[in-house]
Scaffold this motif. Structure first.
Motif, PDB file in Angstrom:
ATOM      1  N   GLY A   1     -49.256  69.544  69.046  1.00  0.00           N
ATOM      2  CA  GLY A   1     -50.239  70.625  69.343  1.00  0.00           C
ATOM      3  C   GLY A   1     -50.120  71.893  68.640  1.00  0.00           C
ATOM      4  O   GLY A   1     -50.939  72.688  68.319  1.00  0.00           O
ATOM      5  N   HIS A   2     -48.776  72.115  68.647  1.00  0.00           N
ATOM      6  CA  HIS A   2     -48.418  73.605  67.981  1.00  0.00           C
ATOM      7  C   HIS A   2     -48.990  73.493  66.500  1.00  0.00           C
ATOM      8  O   HIS A   2     -49.460  74.590  65.865  1.00  0.00           O
ATOM      9  N   LEU A   3     -49.169  72.434  65.921  1.00  0.00           N
ATOM     10  CA  LEU A   3     -49.209  72.163  64.388  1.00  0.00           C
ATOM     11  C   LEU A   3     -50.811  72.040  64.235  1.00  0.00           C
ATOM     12  O   LEU A   3     -51.481  71.935  63.252  1.00  0.00           O
ATOM     13  N   THR A   4     -51.412  71.577  65.304  1.00  0.00           N
ATOM     14  CA  THR A   4     -52.966  71.016  65.162  1.00  0.00           C
ATOM     15  C   THR A   4     -53.923  71.875  66.302  1.00  0.00           C
ATOM     16  O   THR A   4     -54.244  72.723  66.310  1.00  0.00           O
ATOM     17  N   PHE A   5     -53.925  70.799  67.246  1.00  0.00           N
ATOM     18  CA  PHE A   5     -55.055  70.896  68.079  1.00  0.00           C
ATOM     19  C   PHE A   5     -54.985  72.203  69.198  1.00  0.00           C
ATOM     20  O   PHE A   5     -56.016  72.883  69.630  1.00  0.00           O
ATOM     21  N   ALA A   6     -53.726  72.504  69.354  1.00  0.00           N
ATOM     22  CA  ALA A   6     -53.420  73.750  70.274  1.00  0.00           C
ATOM     23  C   ALA A   6     -52.802  75.079  69.627  1.00  0.00           C
ATOM     24  O   ALA A   6     -52.253  75.975  70.489  1.00  0.00           O
ATOM     25  N   ARG A   7     -53.011  75.202  68.512  1.00  0.00           N
ATOM     26  CA  ARG A   7     -52.268  76.218  67.796  1.00  0.00           C
ATOM     27  C   ARG A   7     -52.588  77.675  68.084  1.00  0.00           C
ATOM     28  O   ARG A   7     -51.917  78.438  68.318  1.00  0.00           O
ATOM     29  N   LYS A   8     -53.978  77.855  68.421  1.00  0.00           N
ATOM     30  CA  LYS A   8     -54.442  79.183  68.983  1.00  0.00           C
ATOM     31  C   LYS A   8     -53.809  79.406  70.219  1.00  0.00           C
ATOM     32  O   LYS A   8     -53.324  80.267  70.584  1.00  0.00           O
ATOM     33  N   GLU A   9     -53.840  78.155  71.254  1.00  0.00           N
ATOM     34  CA  GLU A   9     -53.427  78.424  72.504  1.00  0.00           C
ATOM     35  C   GLU A   9     -51.852  78.945  72.367  1.00  0.00           C
ATOM     36  O   GLU A   9     -51.571  79.568  73.547  1.00  0.00           O
TER      37      GLU A   9
ATOM     38  N   VAL B   1     -41.645  89.413  68.543  1.00  0.00           N
ATOM     39  CA  VAL B   1     -41.307  88.515  67.557  1.00  0.00           C
ATOM     40  C   VAL B   1     -41.300  89.123  66.098  1.00  0.00           C
ATOM     41  O   VAL B   1     -42.627  89.317  65.801  1.00  0.00           O
ATOM     42  N   PRO B   2     -40.341  89.296  65.180  1.00  0.00           N
ATOM     43  CA  PRO B   2     -40.697  89.557  64.029  1.00  0.00           C
ATOM     44  C   PRO B   2     -41.764  88.685  63.074  1.00  0.00           C
ATOM     45  O   PRO B   2     -41.787  89.258  61.987  1.00  0.00           O
ATOM     46  N   LEU B   3     -41.717  87.526  63.211  1.00  0.00           N
ATOM     47  CA  LEU B   3     -42.756  86.775  62.341  1.00  0.00           C
ATOM     48  C   LEU B   3     -44.045  86.678  62.525  1.00  0.00           C
ATOM     49  O   LEU B   3     -44.290  87.033  63.920  1.00  0.00           O
ATOM     50  N   LYS B   4     -44.991  86.182  62.023  1.00  0.00           N
ATOM     51  CA  LYS B   4     -46.498  86.246  62.363  1.00  0.00           C
ATOM     52  C   LYS B   4     -46.566  85.165  63.265  1.00  0.00           C
ATOM     53  O   LYS B   4     -45.725  84.132  63.455  1.00  0.00           O
ATOM     54  N   LYS B   5     -47.353  85.470  64.370  1.00  0.00           N
ATOM     55  CA  LYS B   5     -47.469  84.475  65.377  1.00  0.00           C
ATOM     56  C   LYS B   5     -47.881  82.897  64.900  1.00  0.00           C
ATOM     57  O   LYS B   5     -47.164  82.048  65.635  1.00  0.00           O
ATOM     58  N   ASP B   6     -48.675  82.933  63.947  1.00  0.00           N
ATOM     59  CA  ASP B   6     -48.836  81.466  63.551  1.00  0.00           C
ATOM     60  C   ASP B   6     -47.586  80.793  62.953  1.00  0.00           C
ATOM     61  O   ASP B   6     -47.284  79.502  63.153  1.00  0.00           O
ATOM     62  N   ASP B   7     -46.996  81.577  62.188  1.00  0.00           N
ATOM     63  CA  ASP B   7     -45.400  81.150  61.759  1.00  0.00           C
ATOM     64  C   ASP B   7     -44.591  80.799  62.763  1.00  0.00           C
ATOM     65  O   ASP B   7     -43.948  79.615  62.633  1.00  0.00           O
ATOM     66  N   THR B   8     -44.655  81.457  63.680  1.00  0.00           N
ATOM     67  CA  THR B   8     -43.666  81.350  64.955  1.00  0.00           C
ATOM     68  C   THR B   8     -44.230  80.008  65.539  1.00  0.00           C
ATOM     69  O   THR B   8     -43.245  79.109  65.997  1.00  0.00           O
ATOM     70  N   VAL B   9     -45.391  79.743  65.834  1.00  0.00           N
ATOM     71  CA  VAL B   9     -45.988  78.584  66.563  1.00  0.00           C
ATOM     72  C   VAL B   9     -45.648  77.295  65.494  1.00  0.00           C
ATOM     73  O   VAL B   9     -45.375  76.394  66.195  1.00  0.00           O
ATOM     74  N   VAL B  10     -45.671  77.430  64.539  1.00  0.00           N
ATOM     75  CA  VAL B  10     -45.525  76.352  63.613  1.00  0.00           C
ATOM     76  C   VAL B  10     -44.015  75.964  63.509  1.00  0.00           C
ATOM     77  O   VAL B  10     -43.701  74.838  63.802  1.00  0.00           O
ATOM     78  N   ALA B  11     -43.289  76.770  63.352  1.00  0.00           N
ATOM     79  CA  ALA B  11     -41.808  76.827  63.193  1.00  0.00           C
ATOM     80  C   ALA B  11     -41.150  76.175  64.818  1.00  0.00           C
ATOM     81  O   ALA B  11     -40.573  75.156  64.928  1.00  0.00           O
ATOM     82  N   SER B  12     -41.798  76.738  65.841  1.00  0.00           N
ATOM     83  CA  SER B  12     -41.528  76.189  67.269  1.00  0.00           C
ATOM     84  C   SER B  12     -41.827  74.728  67.423  1.00  0.00           C
ATOM     85  O   SER B  12     -41.295  73.856  68.055  1.00  0.00           O
TER      86      SER B  12
END
Length: 130
Positions: free
Chosen positions: A24-32, A41-52
């Motif tokens: 979900g982090h990588l696809t359907f729930a990324r925005k959530e 958090v010093p990273l971009k939100k999207d980068d943080t979500v992808v890494a997590s």
């Protein structure tokens, strides 16, 4: 049901849940998931979500597939992951960010009380039997 069987079921359910959440982090729930990333958090939100998401998939797979002798260590790592992401849940509550149906202060507050359950679940479902 024997304790060993219940423990394995609990471990596999938790691991599968982490894999689904990671996907979900990588696809359907990324925005959530971006709603849970604290502003500090010093990273971009999207980068943080992808890494997590990648970490959650790896952790979930480890919970499901780890040989018995490594399960206690994997459980500690999974519990540590749940501790590490807790500031995101707190941030979501404090900053009143909607996500995953958590669209009121009450719902976001109740979510905070589920994190200790996940920590306990990770530890209990992977501990060695005495």
């Amino acid at each position: 049901m024997k304790k060993h069987t219940a423990q394995n079921i609990a471990r596999v359910i938790l691991g599968t849940g982490l894999i689904v959440a990671g996907i979900g982090h990588l696809t359907f729930a990324r925005k959530e998931f971006q709603a849970q990333v604290p502003n500090w958090v010093p990273l971009k939100k999207d980068d943080t979500v992808v890494a997590s998401g990648v970490v959650e998939i790896a952790m979930g797979a480890s919970l499901v597939l780890a040989p018995r002798k490594y399960r206690p260590a994997v459980g500690i790592l999974a519990a540590s992951l749940f501790v590490a992401v807790f500031p995101g849940n707190i941030s979501q509550y404090l900053n009143k960010r909607n996500g995953f149906g958590l669209d009121t202060d009450e719902k976001r507050l109740m979510r905070l009380f589920f994190q200790p359950v996940l920590i306990y679940w990770a530890l209990k479902s992977t501990q060695r039997k005495s």
